[in-house]
Design an enzyme around this catalytic site. Structure first.
Site, PDB file in Angstrom:
ATOM      1  N   ARG A 308       0.575  -1.322   0.060  1.00 46.33           N
ATOM      2  CA  ARG A 308      -0.125   0.310   0.371  1.00 46.33           C
ATOM      3  C   ARG A 308       0.979   1.822  -0.139  1.00 46.33           C
ATOM      4  O   ARG A 308       1.929   1.306   0.172  1.00 46.33           O
ATOM      5  CB  ARG A 308      -0.920  -0.487   0.891  1.00 46.33           C
ATOM      6  CG  ARG A 308      -1.457  -0.927   0.915  1.00 46.33           C
ATOM      7  CD  ARG A 308      -2.971  -1.395   2.595  1.00 46.33           C
ATOM      8  NE  ARG A 308      -3.446  -0.058   2.867  1.00 46.33           N
ATOM      9  CZ  ARG A 308      -4.815   0.429   4.063  1.00 46.33           C
ATOM     10  NH1 ARG A 308      -3.707  -0.934   4.578  1.00 46.33           N
ATOM     11  NH2 ARG A 308      -5.287   1.264   3.681  1.00 46.33           N
ATOM     12  N   HIS A 336       4.032 -15.011   5.357  1.00 53.16           N
ATOM     13  CA  HIS A 336       3.099 -15.262   5.210  1.00 53.16           C
ATOM     14  C   HIS A 336       2.215 -14.221   6.037  1.00 53.16           C
ATOM     15  O   HIS A 336       2.426 -13.816   7.686  1.00 53.16           O
ATOM     16  CB  HIS A 336       2.990 -16.495   5.162  1.00 53.16           C
ATOM     17  CG  HIS A 336       4.169 -17.032   5.534  1.00 53.16           C
ATOM     18  ND1 HIS A 336       4.045 -18.332   4.525  1.00 53.16           N
ATOM     19  CD2 HIS A 336       4.831 -18.440   6.080  1.00 53.16           C
ATOM     20  CE1 HIS A 336       4.546 -19.169   4.643  1.00 53.16           C
ATOM     21  NE2 HIS A 336       6.154 -18.602   5.240  1.00 53.16           N
ATOM     22  N   ALA A 396       7.406 -16.597  19.105  1.00 52.88           N
ATOM     23  CA  ALA A 396       5.805 -16.759  18.526  1.00 52.88           C
ATOM     24  C   ALA A 396       4.789 -16.442  19.981  1.00 52.88           C
ATOM     25  O   ALA A 396       4.801 -16.896  20.980  1.00 52.88           O
ATOM     26  CB  ALA A 396       6.337 -18.165  18.414  1.00 52.88           C
TER      27      ALA A 396
END
EC number: 2.7.7.23
Length: 432
Positions: A308, A336, A396
Protein backbone atom coordinates in the site's frame (compact mmCIF):
# COMPACT_ATOMS: atom_id res chain seq x y z
CA UNK A 1 6.40 23.07 -36.60
CA UNK A 2 4.89 26.52 -36.03
CA UNK A 3 3.48 27.44 -32.66
CA UNK A 4 -0.26 27.16 -32.18
CA UNK A 5 -2.83 27.73 -29.47
CA UNK A 6 -5.03 24.88 -28.29
CA UNK A 7 -8.58 25.04 -26.96
CA UNK A 8 -9.99 21.96 -25.22
CA UNK A 9 -13.77 21.67 -24.94
CA UNK A 10 -14.78 20.18 -21.59
CA UNK A 11 -18.02 21.95 -20.67
CA UNK A 12 -20.55 19.17 -21.24
CA UNK A 13 -22.48 17.31 -18.55
CA UNK A 14 -22.24 13.94 -20.29
CA UNK A 15 -25.78 12.79 -19.54
CA UNK A 16 -25.24 9.47 -21.31
CA UNK A 17 -22.66 8.56 -18.65
CA UNK A 18 -25.58 8.39 -16.17
CA UNK A 19 -23.38 9.71 -13.38
CA UNK A 20 -23.09 12.66 -11.01
CA UNK A 21 -19.39 12.83 -11.91
CA UNK A 22 -18.60 15.24 -14.77
CA UNK A 23 -17.89 13.24 -17.92
CA UNK A 24 -14.32 14.46 -18.38
CA UNK A 25 -13.43 13.38 -14.82
CA UNK A 26 -14.28 9.74 -15.39
CA UNK A 27 -11.02 7.87 -15.18
CA UNK A 28 -9.04 5.78 -17.60
CA UNK A 29 -5.97 4.01 -16.23
CA UNK A 30 -6.24 6.01 -13.03
CA UNK A 31 -6.40 9.50 -14.53
CA UNK A 32 -9.37 11.67 -15.65
CA UNK A 33 -10.10 11.61 -19.38
CA UNK A 34 -9.39 15.33 -19.61
CA UNK A 35 -5.89 14.72 -18.21
CA UNK A 36 -4.86 12.94 -21.41
CA UNK A 37 -6.07 15.67 -23.77
CA UNK A 38 -4.13 18.26 -21.78
CA UNK A 39 -1.03 16.07 -21.48
CA UNK A 40 -0.81 15.60 -25.25
CA UNK A 41 -1.68 19.25 -25.96
CA UNK A 42 1.20 20.45 -23.78
CA UNK A 43 3.61 18.58 -26.03
CA UNK A 44 2.61 20.97 -28.82
CA UNK A 45 1.77 24.30 -27.20
CA UNK A 46 2.34 26.64 -24.26
CA UNK A 47 -1.05 28.30 -24.80
CA UNK A 48 -3.69 25.84 -23.58
CA UNK A 49 -7.23 26.95 -22.71
CA UNK A 50 -9.75 24.51 -21.21
CA UNK A 51 -13.43 25.47 -21.55
CA UNK A 52 -15.57 24.40 -18.59
CA UNK A 53 -19.17 24.78 -17.51
CA UNK A 54 -20.79 21.75 -15.85
CA UNK A 55 -19.44 21.46 -12.27
CA UNK A 56 -16.57 23.69 -13.37
CA UNK A 57 -15.15 24.16 -9.86
CA UNK A 58 -14.86 20.41 -9.35
CA UNK A 59 -13.28 19.85 -12.75
CA UNK A 60 -10.85 22.75 -12.33
CA UNK A 61 -9.77 21.60 -8.86
CA UNK A 62 -9.13 18.05 -10.07
CA UNK A 63 -7.14 19.07 -13.15
CA UNK A 64 -5.03 21.54 -11.17
CA UNK A 65 -3.67 18.56 -9.24
CA UNK A 66 -1.81 17.60 -12.40
CA UNK A 67 -1.22 20.83 -14.34
CA UNK A 68 -0.43 24.40 -13.32
CA UNK A 69 0.35 26.00 -16.68
CA UNK A 70 -3.03 26.04 -18.42
CA UNK A 71 -5.89 28.55 -18.65
CA UNK A 72 -9.50 27.88 -17.67
CA UNK A 73 -12.54 29.75 -18.95
CA UNK A 74 -16.20 29.26 -18.07
CA UNK A 75 -18.55 29.03 -21.03
CA UNK A 76 -21.48 31.46 -21.08
CA UNK A 77 -23.78 28.50 -21.49
CA UNK A 78 -26.94 30.46 -20.80
CA UNK A 79 -26.45 32.86 -23.71
CA UNK A 80 -24.10 30.91 -25.97
CA UNK A 81 -24.57 27.14 -25.61
CA UNK A 82 -22.97 24.64 -27.97
CA UNK A 83 -19.51 23.98 -29.36
CA UNK A 84 -19.40 27.30 -31.18
CA UNK A 85 -20.41 29.15 -28.05
CA UNK A 86 -17.64 27.38 -26.15
CA UNK A 87 -14.85 29.06 -28.12
CA UNK A 88 -16.38 32.54 -28.02
CA UNK A 89 -14.53 35.06 -25.90
CA UNK A 90 -11.16 33.29 -26.16
CA UNK A 91 -8.27 35.16 -27.75
CA UNK A 92 -5.63 32.67 -28.91
CA UNK A 93 -1.99 33.67 -28.57
CA UNK A 94 -0.83 32.28 -31.91
CA UNK A 95 -1.87 32.51 -35.56
CA UNK A 96 -3.38 29.03 -35.57
CA UNK A 97 -5.63 27.39 -33.01
CA UNK A 98 -6.42 23.70 -32.61
CA UNK A 99 -9.78 22.81 -31.05
CA UNK A 100 -9.83 19.47 -29.19
CA UNK A 101 -12.41 17.58 -27.17
CA UNK A 102 -11.86 16.68 -23.53
CA UNK A 103 -13.58 13.32 -23.95
CA UNK A 104 -10.99 11.89 -26.36
CA UNK A 105 -8.51 10.25 -23.97
CA UNK A 106 -6.74 8.23 -26.67
CA UNK A 107 -5.55 11.25 -28.64
CA UNK A 108 -1.79 11.40 -29.23
CA UNK A 109 0.49 14.35 -29.94
CA UNK A 110 2.02 12.74 -33.03
CA UNK A 111 -1.45 12.64 -34.60
CA UNK A 112 -2.09 16.29 -33.71
CA UNK A 113 1.19 17.31 -35.34
CA UNK A 114 -0.30 16.25 -38.68
CA UNK A 115 -2.68 19.24 -38.57
CA UNK A 116 0.25 21.41 -39.66
CA UNK A 117 -1.28 22.04 -43.10
CA UNK A 118 -1.55 25.38 -44.89
CA UNK A 119 -5.32 25.99 -44.88
CA UNK A 120 -7.89 28.24 -43.26
CA UNK A 121 -9.42 25.17 -41.63
CA UNK A 122 -7.97 21.69 -41.28
CA UNK A 123 -10.74 19.25 -40.43
CA UNK A 124 -10.20 15.75 -39.07
CA UNK A 125 -12.10 13.03 -40.91
CA UNK A 126 -12.52 9.28 -40.59
CA UNK A 127 -12.60 6.80 -43.46
CA UNK A 128 -15.05 4.15 -42.25
CA UNK A 129 -16.50 0.94 -43.61
CA UNK A 130 -19.87 2.30 -42.58
CA UNK A 131 -20.48 5.92 -41.55
CA UNK A 132 -23.95 5.19 -40.20
CA UNK A 133 -24.72 7.64 -37.40
CA UNK A 134 -22.05 10.13 -38.48
CA UNK A 135 -22.28 13.40 -40.34
CA UNK A 136 -20.84 12.99 -43.86
CA UNK A 137 -17.97 15.07 -45.22
CA UNK A 138 -18.05 15.80 -48.95
CA UNK A 139 -14.55 16.14 -50.41
CA UNK A 140 -13.76 17.33 -53.95
CA UNK A 141 -10.27 17.68 -55.40
CA UNK A 142 -8.71 17.34 -51.96
CA UNK A 143 -10.82 20.08 -50.37
CA UNK A 144 -13.78 19.92 -47.99
CA UNK A 145 -16.84 21.13 -49.88
CA UNK A 146 -19.69 20.28 -47.56
CA UNK A 147 -20.70 18.74 -44.25
CA UNK A 148 -24.11 17.12 -44.15
CA UNK A 149 -25.86 15.52 -41.19
CA UNK A 150 -27.13 12.00 -41.77
CA UNK A 151 -30.79 13.02 -41.43
CA UNK A 152 -30.30 15.68 -44.12
CA UNK A 153 -28.20 13.58 -46.53
CA UNK A 154 -29.36 12.55 -49.99
CA UNK A 155 -29.31 8.93 -51.11
CA UNK A 156 -25.95 9.43 -52.83
CA UNK A 157 -24.51 11.30 -49.85
CA UNK A 158 -25.49 8.46 -47.52
CA UNK A 159 -23.16 6.19 -49.51
CA UNK A 160 -20.18 8.34 -48.52
CA UNK A 161 -18.06 6.78 -45.76
CA UNK A 162 -16.00 9.86 -44.89
CA UNK A 163 -17.13 11.17 -41.49
CA UNK A 164 -16.38 14.13 -39.26
CA UNK A 165 -13.95 13.19 -36.45
CA UNK A 166 -14.65 16.38 -34.49
CA UNK A 167 -11.26 18.11 -34.22
CA UNK A 168 -10.40 21.27 -36.14
CA UNK A 169 -7.52 23.65 -36.70
CA UNK A 170 -8.42 27.25 -37.58
CA UNK A 171 -6.49 30.26 -38.67
CA UNK A 172 -6.99 32.51 -35.65
CA UNK A 173 -7.84 35.55 -37.78
CA UNK A 174 -10.66 33.67 -39.51
CA UNK A 175 -11.95 32.29 -36.21
CA UNK A 176 -12.13 35.68 -34.48
CA UNK A 177 -13.75 37.35 -37.49
CA UNK A 178 -16.45 34.71 -37.93
CA UNK A 179 -17.37 33.64 -34.41
CA UNK A 180 -19.59 36.73 -33.98
CA UNK A 181 -21.46 35.69 -37.14
CA UNK A 182 -22.61 32.36 -35.72
CA UNK A 183 -26.31 32.00 -34.99
CA UNK A 184 -28.45 29.47 -33.16
CA UNK A 185 -31.17 29.03 -35.75
CA UNK A 186 -31.48 25.29 -35.23
CA UNK A 187 -33.64 22.85 -33.32
CA UNK A 188 -31.30 22.79 -30.31
CA UNK A 189 -30.87 26.58 -30.23
CA UNK A 190 -27.11 26.11 -29.93
CA UNK A 191 -24.08 27.66 -31.62
CA UNK A 192 -22.21 25.02 -33.61
CA UNK A 193 -18.53 25.03 -34.48
CA UNK A 194 -19.39 23.11 -37.67
CA UNK A 195 -21.16 26.24 -38.95
CA UNK A 196 -17.71 27.84 -39.23
CA UNK A 197 -16.88 25.21 -41.83
CA UNK A 198 -19.92 26.24 -43.88
CA UNK A 199 -18.91 29.90 -43.55
CA UNK A 200 -15.39 29.17 -44.77
CA UNK A 201 -16.74 27.27 -47.77
CA UNK A 202 -19.09 30.12 -48.68
CA UNK A 203 -16.18 32.58 -48.40
CA UNK A 204 -14.04 30.52 -50.75
CA UNK A 205 -11.47 29.64 -48.10
CA UNK A 206 -9.19 26.62 -48.28
CA UNK A 207 -10.47 23.73 -46.15
CA UNK A 208 -8.35 20.62 -46.03
CA UNK A 209 -9.42 17.22 -44.69
CA UNK A 210 -7.01 15.23 -42.54
CA UNK A 211 -7.71 11.51 -42.39
CA UNK A 212 -7.02 10.35 -38.85
CA UNK A 213 -6.83 7.06 -36.97
CA UNK A 214 -10.25 6.12 -35.64
CA UNK A 215 -8.85 4.54 -32.48
CA UNK A 216 -6.94 7.69 -31.47
CA UNK A 217 -9.95 9.94 -32.05
CA UNK A 218 -12.47 7.75 -30.26
CA UNK A 219 -14.88 9.85 -28.19
CA UNK A 220 -16.27 8.58 -24.88
CA UNK A 221 -19.95 9.24 -24.23
CA UNK A 222 -21.04 6.25 -22.15
CA UNK A 223 -19.60 3.84 -19.63
CA UNK A 224 -19.45 1.15 -22.29
CA UNK A 225 -17.26 3.43 -24.41
CA UNK A 226 -15.25 4.31 -21.30
CA UNK A 227 -14.47 0.63 -20.74
CA UNK A 228 -13.59 0.14 -24.42
CA UNK A 229 -11.21 3.11 -24.33
CA UNK A 230 -9.54 1.87 -21.16
CA UNK A 231 -8.82 -1.52 -22.76
CA UNK A 232 -7.04 0.26 -25.62
CA UNK A 233 -5.12 2.52 -23.25
CA UNK A 234 -4.09 -0.41 -21.05
CA UNK A 235 -2.76 -2.28 -24.07
CA UNK A 236 -0.68 0.74 -25.04
CA UNK A 237 0.84 1.04 -21.56
CA UNK A 238 1.71 -2.65 -21.33
CA UNK A 239 3.15 -2.88 -24.84
CA UNK A 240 5.53 0.01 -24.11
CA UNK A 241 6.80 -1.74 -20.98
CA UNK A 242 7.21 -5.05 -22.78
CA UNK A 243 9.13 -3.34 -25.58
CA UNK A 244 11.44 -1.95 -22.90
CA UNK A 245 12.17 -5.47 -21.61
CA UNK A 246 9.56 -6.13 -18.93
CA UNK A 247 8.11 -9.66 -18.87
CA UNK A 248 4.32 -9.83 -18.45
CA UNK A 249 2.45 -13.08 -17.91
CA UNK A 250 -1.01 -12.97 -19.51
CA UNK A 251 -0.89 -9.18 -19.98
CA UNK A 252 -4.64 -8.94 -20.64
CA UNK A 253 -5.18 -9.73 -16.93
CA UNK A 254 -2.74 -7.07 -15.67
CA UNK A 255 -3.86 -3.53 -14.78
CA UNK A 256 -1.31 -0.69 -14.82
CA UNK A 257 -2.23 2.92 -14.13
CA UNK A 258 -0.81 5.97 -15.86
CA UNK A 259 2.23 7.15 -13.91
CA UNK A 260 3.57 3.70 -12.99
CA UNK A 261 7.26 3.07 -13.71
CA UNK A 262 8.81 -0.35 -14.35
CA UNK A 263 12.56 -0.68 -14.85
CA UNK A 264 15.19 -3.34 -15.40
CA UNK A 265 14.65 -7.09 -15.37
CA UNK A 266 11.16 -7.06 -13.90
CA UNK A 267 8.47 -9.72 -14.15
CA UNK A 268 4.78 -8.92 -13.73
CA UNK A 269 2.54 -11.96 -13.40
CA UNK A 270 -1.15 -12.38 -14.21
CA UNK A 271 -3.78 -10.58 -12.17
CA UNK A 272 -1.39 -7.91 -10.86
CA UNK A 273 -2.51 -4.29 -10.31
CA UNK A 274 0.11 -1.52 -10.31
CA UNK A 275 -1.50 1.70 -9.15
CA UNK A 276 -0.75 5.39 -8.71
CA UNK A 277 2.95 6.19 -8.87
CA UNK A 278 4.18 2.68 -8.16
CA UNK A 279 7.79 2.13 -9.17
CA UNK A 280 9.06 -1.40 -9.84
CA UNK A 281 12.82 -1.91 -10.30
CA UNK A 282 14.36 -5.31 -11.06
CA UNK A 283 11.56 -7.04 -9.17
CA UNK A 284 9.09 -9.89 -9.49
CA UNK A 285 5.45 -9.09 -8.76
CA UNK A 286 3.58 -12.36 -8.51
CA UNK A 287 0.01 -13.41 -9.25
CA UNK A 288 -2.87 -11.26 -7.94
CA UNK A 289 -0.66 -8.81 -6.04
CA UNK A 290 -1.29 -5.07 -5.72
CA UNK A 291 1.38 -2.36 -5.52
CA UNK A 292 0.17 1.22 -5.02
CA UNK A 293 2.22 4.43 -4.74
CA UNK A 294 5.25 2.50 -3.51
CA UNK A 295 8.78 1.57 -4.56
CA UNK A 296 9.74 -2.08 -4.98
CA UNK A 297 13.42 -2.63 -5.80
CA UNK A 298 15.30 -5.94 -6.18
CA UNK A 299 12.41 -7.66 -4.40
CA UNK A 300 9.56 -10.08 -4.93
CA UNK A 301 5.95 -9.62 -3.88
CA UNK A 302 3.24 -12.25 -3.60
CA UNK A 303 1.42 -14.14 -4.79
CA UNK A 304 -1.49 -12.18 -3.34
CA UNK A 305 0.67 -9.58 -1.62
CA UNK A 306 -0.51 -6.02 -1.07
CA UNK A 307 1.93 -3.11 -0.99
CA UNK A 308 0.00 0.00 0.00
CA UNK A 309 1.00 3.66 -0.40
CA UNK A 310 4.23 4.92 1.08
CA UNK A 311 6.02 1.58 1.21
CA UNK A 312 9.61 1.13 0.12
CA UNK A 313 10.87 -2.42 -0.33
CA UNK A 314 14.51 -3.15 -1.15
CA UNK A 315 15.96 -6.65 -1.49
CA UNK A 316 12.89 -7.93 0.32
CA UNK A 317 10.55 -10.91 0.06
CA UNK A 318 6.85 -10.24 0.66
CA UNK A 319 4.83 -13.45 0.53
CA UNK A 320 1.18 -14.39 0.25
CA UNK A 321 -1.36 -12.37 2.24
CA UNK A 322 1.25 -9.91 3.52
CA UNK A 323 0.18 -6.26 3.57
CA UNK A 324 2.45 -3.25 3.98
CA UNK A 325 1.67 0.46 4.33
CA UNK A 326 4.21 3.23 4.90
CA UNK A 327 6.72 0.46 5.52
CA UNK A 328 10.43 0.74 4.77
CA UNK A 329 11.79 -2.79 4.48
CA UNK A 330 15.42 -3.48 3.56
CA UNK A 331 16.64 -7.07 3.24
CA UNK A 332 13.55 -8.44 5.00
CA UNK A 333 11.66 -11.72 4.65
CA UNK A 334 7.95 -11.67 5.46
CA UNK A 335 6.56 -14.82 3.94
CA UNK A 336 3.03 -15.22 5.23
CA UNK A 337 -0.10 -13.51 6.46
CA UNK A 338 1.16 -10.33 8.16
CA UNK A 339 0.40 -6.61 8.43
CA UNK A 340 3.39 -4.26 8.47
CA UNK A 341 2.28 -0.64 8.69
CA UNK A 342 4.11 2.54 9.75
CA UNK A 343 7.33 0.65 10.30
CA UNK A 344 11.00 0.45 9.41
CA UNK A 345 12.61 -3.00 9.34
CA UNK A 346 16.30 -3.54 8.62
CA UNK A 347 18.27 -6.23 6.78
CA UNK A 348 18.46 -9.83 7.85
CA UNK A 349 15.20 -9.71 9.77
CA UNK A 350 12.64 -12.51 9.42
CA UNK A 351 8.98 -11.76 10.07
CA UNK A 352 6.98 -14.81 11.17
CA UNK A 353 3.49 -15.69 10.02
CA UNK A 354 0.72 -13.67 11.63
CA UNK A 355 2.86 -10.70 12.68
CA UNK A 356 1.02 -7.41 13.16
CA UNK A 357 2.32 -3.91 13.79
CA UNK A 358 -0.46 -2.39 15.89
CA UNK A 359 0.11 1.13 14.62
CA UNK A 360 -3.18 2.91 15.39
CA UNK A 361 -4.44 3.86 18.85
CA UNK A 362 -7.78 5.16 17.61
CA UNK A 363 -6.48 8.71 17.21
CA UNK A 364 -2.88 8.65 15.97
CA UNK A 365 -0.55 6.36 14.03
CA UNK A 366 2.70 5.21 15.69
CA UNK A 367 5.98 3.76 14.41
CA UNK A 368 7.49 0.33 14.87
CA UNK A 369 11.28 0.26 14.39
CA UNK A 370 12.95 -3.14 14.00
CA UNK A 371 16.72 -3.43 13.56
CA UNK A 372 19.01 -5.93 11.83
CA UNK A 373 18.99 -9.71 12.19
CA UNK A 374 15.83 -9.84 14.26
CA UNK A 375 13.85 -13.07 14.36
CA UNK A 376 10.15 -12.46 14.89
CA UNK A 377 8.20 -15.57 15.84
CA UNK A 378 4.75 -16.30 14.48
CA UNK A 379 1.67 -14.56 15.88
CA UNK A 380 3.56 -11.55 17.24
CA UNK A 381 1.97 -8.15 17.84
CA UNK A 382 4.05 -4.97 18.11
CA UNK A 383 2.02 -2.35 20.00
CA UNK A 384 3.58 0.83 18.63
CA UNK A 385 5.50 2.90 19.36
CA UNK A 386 8.25 0.34 19.94
CA UNK A 387 11.94 0.10 19.03
CA UNK A 388 13.49 -3.33 18.55
CA UNK A 389 17.28 -3.18 18.35
CA UNK A 390 19.58 -5.54 16.39
CA UNK A 391 20.02 -9.27 17.03
CA UNK A 392 16.78 -9.77 18.95
CA UNK A 393 14.61 -12.88 19.12
CA UNK A 394 10.88 -12.39 19.64
CA UNK A 395 9.18 -15.57 20.83
CA UNK A 396 6.09 -16.80 19.00
CA UNK A 397 2.81 -15.51 20.38
CA UNK A 398 4.35 -12.43 22.00
CA UNK A 399 2.69 -9.05 22.40
CA UNK A 400 5.51 -6.50 22.40
CA UNK A 401 4.56 -3.35 24.30
CA UNK A 402 7.99 -1.81 24.96
CA UNK A 403 11.46 -1.40 23.53
CA UNK A 404 13.78 -4.41 23.26
CA UNK A 405 17.57 -4.02 23.55
CA UNK A 406 20.22 -5.58 21.35
CA UNK A 407 20.74 -9.31 21.80
CA UNK A 408 17.70 -9.89 24.03
CA UNK A 409 15.00 -12.55 23.92
CA UNK A 410 11.51 -11.12 24.31
CA UNK A 411 8.80 -13.54 25.29
CA UNK A 412 5.28 -12.98 26.59
CA UNK A 413 3.41 -16.21 27.02
CA UNK A 414 1.02 -17.53 29.65
CA UNK A 415 2.17 -20.63 31.50
CA UNK A 416 0.68 -23.76 29.93
CA UNK A 417 -1.94 -25.60 31.97
CA UNK A 418 -3.31 -29.13 31.44
CA UNK A 419 -6.27 -30.81 33.14
CA UNK A 420 -6.18 -34.57 32.97
CA UNK A 421 -9.30 -36.19 31.52
CA UNK A 422 -11.09 -32.89 30.98
CA UNK A 423 -12.32 -33.83 27.48
CA UNK A 424 -14.25 -36.85 28.70
CA UNK A 425 -15.72 -35.08 31.70
CA UNK A 426 -16.78 -32.08 29.60
CA UNK A 427 -18.55 -33.95 26.83
CA UNK A 428 -19.98 -36.77 28.91
CA UNK A 429 -21.89 -34.20 30.94
CA UNK A 430 -23.68 -33.08 27.77
CA UNK A 431 -24.81 -36.56 26.72
CA UNK A 432 -28.14 -37.24 28.36
Amino acid sequence: MGKKSIIILAAGAGTRMKSDTPKVLHKISGKPMLYYSIKEALKLSDDITVVLYHQFEKVKAEIEKYFSNINFVIQDHKNYPGTGGAVMGITPKYEKVLVLNGDMPLIQANELEKFEINATIVMSVLELESADGYGRVIIENGNVKKIVEQKDASEDELKITTANAGIYQFETKFLLENLPKLDNNNAQKEYYITDLVEMAISQGKVLKPLVVNEENFKGVNSKVELADAEVIHQNRIKKEFMKAGVIMRLPDTIYIEEGVEIEGESIIENGVSLLGNAKIINSHIKTNSVVEDSIVKDSDVGPMGRVRPGSELTNTHIGNFVETKKAKLTGVKAGHLSYLGDCSIDEGTNIGCGTITCNYDGVNKHQTIIGKNVFVGSDTQFVAPVNIEDDVLIGAGSTVTGNVKKGELYLTRAKAKTIDGFFYKHFSSKKK
